[in-house]
Write an enzyme that holds these catalytic residues in place. Structure first.
Site, mmCIF file in Angstrom:
data_model
loop_
_atom_site.group_PDB
_atom_site.id
_atom_site.type_symbol
_atom_site.label_atom_id
_atom_site.label_comp_id
_atom_site.label_asym_id
_atom_site.label_seq_id
_atom_site.Cartn_x
_atom_site.Cartn_y
_atom_site.Cartn_z
ATOM 1 N N ASP A 263 91.713 11.102 53.025
ATOM 2 C CA ASP A 263 92.622 10.029 53.473
ATOM 3 C C ASP A 263 93.755 10.624 54.317
ATOM 4 O O ASP A 263 94.141 10.080 55.348
ATOM 5 C CB ASP A 263 93.194 9.271 52.263
ATOM 6 C CG ASP A 263 92.149 8.367 51.623
ATOM 7 O OD1 ASP A 263 92.337 7.990 50.448
ATOM 8 O OD2 ASP A 263 91.129 8.061 52.281
ATOM 9 N N PHE B 117 83.185 16.946 48.492
ATOM 10 C CA PHE B 117 82.021 16.497 49.268
ATOM 11 C C PHE B 117 82.069 17.148 50.652
ATOM 12 O O PHE B 117 82.995 16.865 51.424
ATOM 13 C CB PHE B 117 82.049 14.975 49.380
ATOM 14 C CG PHE B 117 82.496 14.326 48.109
ATOM 15 C CD1 PHE B 117 83.691 13.609 48.050
ATOM 16 C CD2 PHE B 117 81.787 14.511 46.930
ATOM 17 C CE1 PHE B 117 84.146 13.052 46.868
ATOM 18 C CE2 PHE B 117 82.225 13.966 45.735
ATOM 19 C CZ PHE B 117 83.410 13.230 45.697
ATOM 20 N N ASP C 29 81.750 17.342 53.957
ATOM 21 C CA ASP C 29 81.502 16.548 55.165
ATOM 22 C C ASP C 29 81.981 17.359 56.365
ATOM 23 O O ASP C 29 81.970 18.590 56.324
ATOM 24 C CB ASP C 29 82.267 15.227 55.053
ATOM 25 C CG ASP C 29 83.772 15.466 55.138
ATOM 26 O OD1 ASP C 29 84.448 14.727 55.848
ATOM 27 O OD2 ASP C 29 84.251 16.419 54.514
ATOM 28 N N ASP D 28 89.651 15.728 46.888
ATOM 29 C CA ASP D 28 88.866 15.448 48.099
ATOM 30 C C ASP D 28 89.274 14.114 48.729
ATOM 31 O O ASP D 28 89.563 14.038 49.931
ATOM 32 C CB ASP D 28 87.375 15.418 47.754
ATOM 33 C CG ASP D 28 86.544 15.012 48.951
ATOM 34 O OD1 ASP D 28 86.537 13.817 49.299
ATOM 35 O OD2 ASP D 28 85.934 15.890 49.582
ATOM 36 N N HIS E 53 91.630 0.295 49.779
ATOM 37 C CA HIS E 53 91.072 0.276 51.143
ATOM 38 C C HIS E 53 90.585 -1.129 51.448
ATOM 39 O O HIS E 53 89.811 -1.702 50.663
ATOM 40 C CB HIS E 53 89.911 1.265 51.270
ATOM 41 C CG HIS E 53 90.356 2.683 51.213
ATOM 42 N ND1 HIS E 53 90.971 3.292 52.285
ATOM 43 C CD2 HIS E 53 90.367 3.585 50.218
ATOM 44 C CE1 HIS E 53 91.294 4.525 51.939
ATOM 45 N NE2 HIS E 53 90.941 4.722 50.701
HETATM 46 N N1 56B Z 1 84.685 14.646 51.802
HETATM 47 C C1 56B Z 1 84.689 13.328 52.081
HETATM 48 N N2 56B Z 1 83.954 12.878 53.122
HETATM 49 C C2 56B Z 1 83.992 11.547 53.380
HETATM 50 C C3 56B Z 1 84.746 10.630 52.642
HETATM 51 C C4 56B Z 1 84.509 9.356 53.232
HETATM 52 C C5 56B Z 1 85.073 8.026 52.871
HETATM 53 N N3 56B Z 1 85.570 7.963 51.539
HETATM 54 C C6 56B Z 1 86.572 6.960 51.371
HETATM 55 C C7 56B Z 1 86.192 6.042 50.297
HETATM 56 C C8 56B Z 1 86.899 6.270 49.190
HETATM 57 C C9 56B Z 1 87.829 7.361 49.383
HETATM 58 O O1 56B Z 1 89.096 7.006 48.923
HETATM 59 C C10 56B Z 1 87.853 7.584 50.882
HETATM 60 O O2 56B Z 1 88.903 6.904 51.478
HETATM 61 C C11 56B Z 1 83.640 9.546 54.299
HETATM 62 N N4 56B Z 1 83.357 10.863 54.355
HETATM 63 C C12 56B Z 1 82.624 11.596 55.376
HETATM 64 O O3 56B Z 1 83.560 11.811 56.438
HETATM 65 C C13 56B Z 1 82.862 11.804 57.696
HETATM 66 C C14 56B Z 1 83.369 10.622 58.489
HETATM 67 O O4 56B Z 1 84.619 10.973 59.024
HETATM 68 P P1 56B Z 1 85.167 10.121 60.309
HETATM 69 O O5 56B Z 1 84.109 10.306 61.416
HETATM 70 O O6 56B Z 1 86.493 10.748 60.630
HETATM 71 O O7 56B Z 1 85.274 8.669 59.829
HETATM 72 C C15 56B Z 1 81.389 11.657 57.356
HETATM 73 O O8 56B Z 1 80.822 12.949 57.151
HETATM 74 C C16 56B Z 1 81.446 10.912 56.016
HETATM 75 O O9 56B Z 1 80.274 11.158 55.233
HETATM 76 C C17 56B Z 1 85.518 11.135 51.546
HETATM 77 O O10 56B Z 1 86.231 10.426 50.816
HETATM 78 N N5 56B Z 1 85.456 12.488 51.320
#
Ligand code: 56B
Length: 368
Positions: A342, A246, A248, A337, A51
């Site tokens: 992604d 996680f 979210d 996850d 990333h």
């Molecule tokens: N379950 C889960 N939730 C994640 C992530 C990530 C970022 N992780 C990156 C880093 C390393 C990994 O390779 C991922 O590329 C952010 N979030 C959550 O998403 C929401 C934001 O969404 P939007 O508004 O569309 O950008 C917000 O609740 C945020 O807390 C994840 O990985 N898993």
């Protein structure tokens, strides 16, 4: 072996849910599709550094960076961009960094990286704990937007920054690396240290008369350390596979797309109308708890598929005794996850407007 309280909570929520369920055939098909796509893209921890905004170096400063980013890793959905198709509404909160405009989660990361490049030591606890060194107004400037929409929950972000800075100074000698050291190589112990010492990570609710733990940001903090350091140094955890998905608001949307979640007509109506779901409410907890449990079922199904593949390969090799055993692909809830998240970002238009459209649930909270 201590069990992850989040996994126990997720099963309890699943078994007591009224508006959200998990279709068995959806899990079988979804797991197959996700497994095939993960194999095709060789999805592993090396993806984390790909990333553009994630750090490429792995050292103690990277730990500070991951701590701050996952301290602020919450609530990026926009009050203006109600379509949320992935083609951002021009007025929604946006941060431009190195010529690229970022929205959602990545906008916060871009703001942190921009501050560092401006020479502001924003990831240093002794700095961000201090209102003298870093006044509230300066934090507001760090998260400034290209557009008229401000970063969501700015005051809460300032509050959690101060609280975390103070706790790091008072209890961990000003560095999160000292907290990692106390966990002694256990991911679950680190989650427990983080959720018991930093209240903004204590993501739990009362559901059907019982306390349930979700711990989204505490678990993704451990997962980001593990992925960044590729299970070495500050990212080495012997029980990393005990960490769950996680919960979210983005991954549940993708799980629904994969038929791995089923929603009641009432819940679908609420989501379609973009009605707010209070943090800790029955519907919100059902969405989050069933998402964790669905990914656990997907994980178990993928492990079955891997086992079948290994047996197949062994049969083919059975004649040739000194042939090396096929290398088993590493799969756990974290990688599933990360892959789904992604995927959801890349396919956001399809998730919101495609065959099985559903909107993310809208909850304002510092927990996710
Ligand atoms: N379950 C889960 N939730 C994640 C992530 C990530 C970022 N992780 C990156 C880093 C390393 C990994 O390779 C991922 O590329 C952010 N979030 C959550 O998403 C929401 C934001 O969404 P939007 O508004 O569309 O950008 C917000 O609740 C945020 O807390 C994840 O990985 N898993």
């Amino acid at each position: 072996m201590i069990l992850n309280p989040v996994l126990e909570s997720a099963e309890f929520i699943h078994n007591h849910s009224k508006h959200v369920s998990i279709p068995k055939d959806g899990i079988v098909h979804g797991a197959a599709k996700i497994f095939e796509a993960m194999k095709k893209t060789h999805y592993d921890t090396s993806k984390w550094k790909e990333h553009p905004l994630n750090p490429k170096e792995c050292n103690a400063n990277t730990v500070d960076w991951i701590f701050l980013v996952d301290l602020l890793n919450f609530s990026f959905w926009s009050d203006i961009d109600i379509g949320d198709t992935g083609v951002p509404h021009p007025d929604r909160y946006r941060v431009t960094f190195h010529g690229v405009g970022y929205t959602g989660y990545w906008s916060m990361v871009a703001a942190v990286n921009r501050a560092l490049e401006e020479g502001i030591p924003i990831t240093t606890p002794s700095f961000f704990a201090s209102e003298e060194k870093l006044p509230d107004k300066e934090i507001e400037r760090i998260f400034r937007s290209d557009t008229k929409e401000q970063v969501p929950l700015l005051q809460e972000r300032i509050r959690v920054i101060r609280e975390a800075g103070r706790v790091l100074l008072e209890k961990f000698d000003g560095r999160f690396t000292n907290c990692i050291a106390q966990a002694n190589g256990s991911a679950l112990k680190l989650v427990e240290l983080v959720t018991s010492n930093f209240s903004s990570f204590r993501d739990e609710a009362t559901f059907c008369g019982r306390k349930v733990q979700i711990f989204k940001r505490a678990q993704i903090l451990v997962a980001d350390l593990w992925a960044c350091f590729q299970d070495k140094d500050y990212g080495h955890f012997k029980d990393i596979d005990e960490i769950t998905m996680f919960a979210d608001y983005r991954v549940p949307q993708a799980l629904y797309h994969f038929h791995c979640l089923h929603y009641s007509p009432e819940l679908l109506l609420i989501l379609d109308r973009g009605e707010l779901l209070p943090n800790g409410s029955e519907l919100e907890v059902e969405i989050r708890g069933n998402s964790i449990w669905a990914v656990e079922l997907i994980r178990r199904r993928i492990l079955e598929l891997i086992e079948q593949e290994v047996i197949e390969k062994q049969k083919q090799l059975s004649g040739d005794d000194d042939a090396p055993l096929p290398k088993m692909m590493k799969v756990n809830a974290i990688l599933i996850d990360f892959f789904i998240w992604d995927f959801a970002k890349a396919a956001q238009l399809d998730l919101t407007l495609g065959q099985r459209p559903v909107k993310v649930h809208r909850t304002r909270s510092v927990f996710y």
